[in-house]
Design a protein around this motif. Sequence first.
Motif: not given
Length: 125
Positions: A66-84, A116-125
């Motif tokens: 549910a937490g991952l789906l919530w993060g996906l649903w929030l789009g760009d605003a959900g990146v920290h939720i996905k990471i958590f 997590l690695g892919l998200l880190a690359l997205v954040i850095v790039v």
Amino acid sequence: MDSPLLLAANLLIAAIALLHIYILVLEMFLWEKPAGLRAFRNTPEKAATTRVLAANQGLYNGFLAAGLLWGLWLGDAGVHIKIFFLLCIAIAGIYGGLTAARKIIFIQTAPAVLALGLLALVIVV
């Protein structure tokens, strides 16, 4: 923040969420059935005595999904939720791999760390 890396991360996160929903079903509803017995290499006797614990574990897996789906649903605003939630899954997978079965590290931790690695690359790039 649209990029092929973000799409890949989000697809992997969605797959991880589906995996945890599948684990929820196995632990909450199929624990004593042939599919649950096979998946966790349990005997019917052991499954009967541990079914309440398994259902509790299944519920926690549902919360992770549910937490991952919530993060996906929030789009760009959900990146920290996905990471958590990915960190929670990775840590739980490490613990499970050390205490229950090594394969949990490959089934649970490795995909979470990759996402997590892919998200880190997205954040850095």
